[in-house]
Write an enzyme that holds these catalytic residues in place. Structure first.
Site, PDB file in Angstrom:
ATOM      1  N   GLU A 255     -15.932  -5.865   9.015  1.00  0.00           N
ATOM      2  CA  GLU A 255     -15.991  -5.118  10.489  1.00  0.00           C
ATOM      3  C   GLU A 255     -17.359  -4.614  10.357  1.00  0.00           C
ATOM      4  OE1 GLU A 255     -16.074  -4.132  14.186  1.00  0.00           O
ATOM      5  OE2 GLU A 255     -14.168  -5.396  13.197  1.00  0.00           O
ATOM      6  N   THR A 300     -15.977  -8.789  18.095  1.00  0.00           N
ATOM      7  CA  THR A 300     -15.251  -9.339  16.941  1.00  0.00           C
ATOM      8  C   THR A 300     -14.499 -10.615  17.247  1.00  0.00           C
ATOM      9  OG1 THR A 300     -14.827  -7.319  15.869  1.00  0.00           O
ATOM     10  CG2 THR A 300     -12.950  -8.897  15.400  1.00  0.00           C
ATOM     11  N   HIS A 416     -15.535   0.332  11.492  1.00  0.00           N
ATOM     12  CA  HIS A 416     -15.554   0.230  12.957  1.00  0.00           C
ATOM     13  C   HIS A 416     -16.116   1.560  13.989  1.00  0.00           C
ATOM     14  CE1 HIS A 416     -14.752  -0.719  17.369  1.00  0.00           C
ATOM     15  NE2 HIS A 416     -14.205  -1.854  16.879  1.00  0.00           N
ATOM     16  N   ASP A 475     -19.074  -9.494  10.885  1.00  0.00           N
ATOM     17  CA  ASP A 475     -18.849 -10.262  12.150  1.00  0.00           C
ATOM     18  C   ASP A 475     -19.776 -10.022  13.237  1.00  0.00           C
ATOM     19  OD1 ASP A 475     -18.095  -7.459  12.574  1.00  0.00           O
ATOM     20  OD2 ASP A 475     -16.303  -7.906  14.098  1.00  0.00           O
ATOM     21  N   HIS A 476     -20.476  -8.728  13.219  1.00  0.00           N
ATOM     22  CA  HIS A 476     -21.384  -8.330  14.388  1.00  0.00           C
ATOM     23  C   HIS A 476     -22.035  -7.163  13.921  1.00  0.00           C
ATOM     24  CE1 HIS A 476     -18.723  -5.111  15.861  1.00  0.00           C
ATOM     25  NE2 HIS A 476     -17.770  -6.127  15.857  1.00  0.00           N
TER      26      HIS A 476
END
Length: 646
Positions: A255, A300, A416, A475-476
């Site tokens: 994440e 995500t 996150h 993911d990003h």
């Protein structure tokens, strides 16, 4: 204000409301929105663009008379203010603007309460000062109001002036940014040149057009896309083709991970010592340092979507939320039909988030281990969900009971936004930039790194490591442009638009049984993962529609498109309409020979992918190598620990 002359007329109230909303919008451009404003023309556009639509909307209430006219004007102004502020809060979290598509994701907000609350700022009262003043006057000082009707014959003049100003605004915008409405994918451009209110209207029109596209789509539209993608297919590398046939495939989603953390030290300590080891080229993992995320508003969910379908996410909203009922030819379903894989997803959040419980059925995913399969007691939860160490430990126990071959996707959560961590779980000090988001990111990234190491060791103990392909990827981005000042302190260099593009590297690591590791410097993105895995499994891909190319293929395409239309190649990057060298991030004044070809390819890729999604084109595809997924076959049961949350 006893004399009639000193009373506030309806037209004066109209002007006050328009001016204050315009000023608040201008304030947001510089304080909250990162729009890259430069020069006199762009600043003039910023002052101009809120006025036209605000004045046009509020001028309607000039037709009314009496106190109700003031109240209607107030309500109209409040709704416009609310739209502005909603965009401000949304931008702080997602670095993007609200669209009609994102309203379909409003159900996610409840699960993200802590992250959303962190998006509020102390100065937010500025957005509502005028609203409170007007409300005070309307309730307690009605004698200040001149309730005589405004001359109706002048209302069309006001409206015409607003429309004229809009077209003047558009003329300036087209001069500074040609083909703004026809070619750009970037919402920041649209808001910078048109303002948030006109952008909302534009987005509404585009949403209607996209909804109509499915009804009008035909098999001919699919044929055009197939012809385009087949020209782009590359031959597999014979050294890798089929080496992982019927091996377990484990995909680990890190994440918000960005690779600037690799080999980064804070206060003399490595932030990610385990991933540093995997990135060295000395382990069995092959590391792709030039691997970029390609997500849009879906974040995500976009990364999941792109990696399992080799399609791009949508320009507005999340494909999971908006196109979850489409027909797909996804990686899990192909692996099942070709080699008997059973697939699962593991995630320490509840199954309805991002519409996963519905879209996974259309991907052909057999089982979904959501939060109800884990102990979600308060001690095990932080921020948005289950702590990564607990998640990995329990997930490995589930995997140990699975029959091979399986395709298993693990989605972590602790790293996150807003990057909070229980003190007892922190094993590295925060950085000292003064930005809570950036400083906390260091601690949660270290925790993620430790959790990953424990999981890999657990796989070895359980006998799953040697017989499995293991993919790891970010993911990003985790740190948005809103935190550039803090990032400059952390990295010790200026964060220019070109440098921020570099920071969109999220990394890709892959362990292939029987193959040694190394470092592969190919430029690549998430869209390339699906063809890579299919070739490793020995599956012929000629009949599958994919926009990516095999990472190990000698013909791998090193042009990496981003969802906003920017792109990067092995030599240069195209960002916000400018070209920069990869060597030093300096502006390139002479256009590279292959620039126009690459730019057209990126635009065509995004356009064709959008056509597939908006037209639901896979429903027309009679693929001899694939049987369409029947989503009604899949049911995701509630897990045994559904009542563990306390």
């Amino acid at each position: 204000m006893s004399s009639q002359k000193k009373k506030i007329s309806l037209f004066a109230f109209f002007l006050l409301t328009v001016i204050t909303i315009t000023l608040k919008t201008y304030f947001s451009y510089y304080v909250d929105f990162s729009l890259g404003v430069k020069g006199l023309v762009q600043n003039l556009i910023l002052l101009m663009n809120p006025y036209s639509l605000v004045a046009l909307v509020l001028s309607v209430f000039l037709f009314f008379k009496g106190k109700k006219a003031f109240w209607f004007m107030f309500i109209g102004g409040f709704l416009l203010t609310f739209l502005l502020y909603a965009n401000v809060v949304y931008f702080r979290f997602f670095s993007d603007f609200l669209t009609f598509s994102t309203l379909n994701q409003v159900g996610n907000v409840e699960s993200m309460g802590g992250a959303v609350s962190a998006s509020f700022k102390w100065y937010d009262f500025v957005y509502f000062i005028d609203t409170l003043v007007y409300l005070f006057i309307l309730i307690f000082k009605t004698k200040w109001l001149d309730t005589k009707a405004f001359s109706k014959k002048f209302v069309p003049v006001v409206m015409a002036a607003s429309v004229a100003l809009f077209f003047l605004n558009l003329a300036f915008a087209e001069t500074d940014r040609p083909e703004l409405l026809t070619r750009t994918f970037d919402h920041k451009y649209l808001v910078k040149y048109l303002g948030p209110y006109n952008f909302t209207v534009y987005d509404g029109v585009k949403t209607i057009e996209n909804n109509q596209q499915k009804a009008l789509a035909s098999e001919d539209d699919l044929t055009k896309v197939l012809n385009y993608t087949k020209q782009r297919q590359t031959e597999p590398n014979p050294e890798y083709y089929g080496v992982a046939k019927k091996k377990n495939i484990i995909k680990i989603h890190l994440e918000s991970f960005q690779t600037f953390l690799i080999n980064k030290k804070v206060n003399g300590k490595e932030v990610t010592p385990f991933l540093n080891k995997l990135s060295s080229g000395k382990e069995q993992f092959t590391y792709f340092p030039n691997f970029f995320h390609q997500t849009g508003q879906g974040k995500t969910s976009d990364s999941e979507f792109t990696m399992d379908n080799s399609l791009y996410g949508l320009p507005q909203g999340s494909a999971f939320s908006l196109k979850g009922d489409n027909t797909y030819q996804s990686l899990p379903a192909i692996l099942d039909q070709k080699q008997g894989y059973k697939s699962d997803v593991m995630h320490g959040d509840y199954k309805t988030f991002w519409n996963r419980d519905q879209v996974y059925k259309h991907f052909g995913i057999d089982k979904f281990y959501d939060a109800t399969y884990y102990d979600m007691s308060d001690k095990n939860v932080v921020n948005l969900g289950l702590k990564d160490k607990i998640f990995f430990k329990d997930s490995a126990n589930y995997q140990a009971k699975m029959k091979s071959p399986f395709y298993s996707h693990l989605i972590t959560l602790t790293n996150h936004y807003p990057f909070t961590l229980d003190e007892k779980d922190a094993t590295i000090e925060k950085s000292n930039t003064g930005d809570a988001t950036v400083d906390g990111y260091i601690q949660t990234a270290r925790y993620l790194d430790e959790a990953l190491e424990e999981y890999i060791n657990d796989l070895k103990k359980k006998g799953l490591y040697d017989n499995s392909v293991i993919m790891i990827y970010g993911d990003h981005y985790g740190i948005s442009e809103n935190h550039n000042n803090a990032m400059e302190k952390l990295l010790g260099e200026k964060i220019t638009p070109a440098k921020f593009t570099d920071l969109n590297r999220t990394g890709f690591w892959i362990k292939i049984p029987g193959k040694s590791g190394g470092i592969n410097n190919e430029y690549a993105g998430q869209v390339d993962v699906m063809p890579t895995i299919l070739h490793l499994a020995g599956i012929d891909t000629k009949n599958y529609l994919m926009f990516g190319t095999d990472l190990f293929s000698k013909g791998h395409n090193q042009v990496v498109p981003f969802r906003n239309g920017d792109f990067i190649t092995k030599d240069y990057k195209y960002v916000n309409g400018k070209i920069y060298s990869n060597k030093n991030n300096e502006l390139i004044t002479t256009q590279p020979a292959d620039f126009e070809k690459n730019k057209k390819q990126v635009e065509k890729d995004l356009e064709m992918s959008d056509n597939v999604l908006n037209g639901d084109l896979f429903r027309f595809y009679k693929n001899p190598d694939f049987k369409k997924v029947n989503p009604s076959k899949y049911k995701y049961e509630t897990g045994p620990k559904a009542n563990s949350k306390k």
